[in-house]
Design an enzyme around this catalytic site. Sequence first.
Site, PDB file in Angstrom:
ATOM      1  N   PHE A   1       0.427 -33.386  -3.702  1.00 35.53           N
ATOM      2  CA  PHE A   1       0.248 -32.060  -3.102  1.00 35.53           C
ATOM      3  C   PHE A   1      -0.246 -32.297  -1.684  1.00 35.53           C
ATOM      4  CE2 PHE A   1      -2.289 -28.733  -1.342  1.00 35.53           C
ATOM      5  CZ  PHE A   1      -1.731 -27.540  -1.774  1.00 35.53           C
ATOM      6  N   GLU A   2       0.460 -31.698  -0.742  1.00 32.58           N
ATOM      7  CA  GLU A   2      -0.010 -31.765   0.641  1.00 32.58           C
ATOM      8  C   GLU A   2       0.528 -30.552   1.352  1.00 32.58           C
ATOM      9  OE1 GLU A   2       1.583 -35.315   2.493  1.00 32.58           O
ATOM     10  OE2 GLU A   2      -0.304 -36.372   2.333  1.00 32.58           O
ATOM     11  N   ILE A   3      -0.312 -29.902   2.137  1.00 27.89           N
ATOM     12  CA  ILE A   3       0.190 -28.939   3.108  1.00 27.89           C
ATOM     13  C   ILE A   3      -0.310 -29.465   4.435  1.00 27.89           C
ATOM     14  CG2 ILE A   3       0.165 -26.555   3.940  1.00 27.89           C
ATOM     15  CD1 ILE A   3      -0.343 -25.623   1.103  1.00 27.89           C
TER      16      ILE A   3
END
Length: 426
Positions: free
Chosen positions: A287-289
């Site tokens: 998960f990465e933004i």
Amino acid sequence: MLRRFIRPARRLPLWLLLSVAAPFVFEVIVHLWRYSVPRPASELDTPFFTTCQEPDVGAKRENAIFVMLARNHERVKAKKTIISIESHFNKWFNYPIMFLNDEPWDPLFIQELNATVSGKAMFEVIPREQWTYPDWIDPAAAKENIRQQGETSTPHAGEEGYHHMCRFYSGKFYELDVLKSYKWYWRLEPDVDFTCAITYDPFVQMARHKKVYGFTIALWEVGASCPGLFRATADWKEMMGVPANNLWKSMVSASWMPFPFRSLLSWLPHRDRHGDTWSLCHYWSNFEIADMDFFRTRAYQDYVEYLDKKGGFYFERWGDAAVHSLAVAMFVDPRKVHHFEDFGYRHDRLFQCPANAPGGQLLESPLLGNGTNADGTTSTWSPEMENGIGCRCECDGRETQNYGGYCLNKLKQPTSLRRPWFTWLL
Ligand SMILES: *[C@@H]1O[C@H](CO)[C@@H](O)[C@H](O)[C@H]1NC(C)=O
Ligand SMILES: *[C@@H]1O[C@H](CO)[C@@H](O)[C@H](O)[C@H]1NC(C)=O
């Protein structure tokens, strides 16, 4: 009898012992103090919202895209992720989704996933030269080494494709032609669940609050996958004269061994040349933004190229999560890192799921609905709790617990007031 044993020790005067030890003790205290992270006067990273919001479907969007690396045989798992993100977020915001594969796409994958998205779906193949060994690596030697790594218990270390993937996500990814025109990305993986409604646009909030990197889960890296990574990183950092900010300090566990003995510890893995160690804490990058312009900076690309030349993507199993985290710690102001603690997220057996916000579920919202579905069934939201910040989270009774609380606290140390006692020591 007893006196005979004690007497020689008595002859060594206490003042002499103390004056010999004092400089060493003093040096250790100064050394530990250099790595201490001051507690901020106020919380420097807080959730963007702590209740449900009415989705602002007419608002201006950011230049952003979802990206999922998937293989043809992961069609069902990929679809599961897309259904989850669409129903919890993207049906209101319609961001495009890019699927990347290292092989030509199966038409069935394209057909099924294209029918699952609410925005635009793109299906791209990664250019061969970005998914193979660089010139300076001997493929035969690397393959043999990877085979041997496969006999250890390090997860995925024996899979050649996994090594290419880690290298790709570490460096080449942001330079892909098909992604060049986008600034923000949200990384997805096959087989993840989003368990809360995300009723605001995180890209817009990241931009508004000048954030660079957003995460959900922090945990320990598997030490055996990257014994040489921290040393290589710390050496590069020193070579380039990158100053240590508080995020970097919070990654390092300073050694209690006095100088000059401390330097001897540098022979051990996960230590820099002074003998201090990396806690192995990192952001879980599935998960990465994030702002891709950060990964496109000269400094970041130079760092990854340096790592690449070291060969650790193949002769060890350096992961992109560890590389991203160390780079963020090196270059990014801690205030620009955002913990999405209001997001419910699960991948493998790890999860984060916040408790629901008291009185914050927005039952009267026309877009979100009142919890009674069209078919008469009711949604099974977790109970609301004091200090809850979730929006309509469904946690299966596992709320509020972020796996690896130690690492989460460590990495939030520069921005957060809440610190458990054991992080004060380091
Ligand atoms: C996806 O579906 C839309 C129509 O629903 C179509 O216009 C588009 O060409 C499709 N994309 C791909 C890659 O098949
Ligand atoms: C919730 O909405 C449904 C229609 O979507 C409606 O039939 C139902 O009466 C509403 N329930 C409440 C408690 O307002």
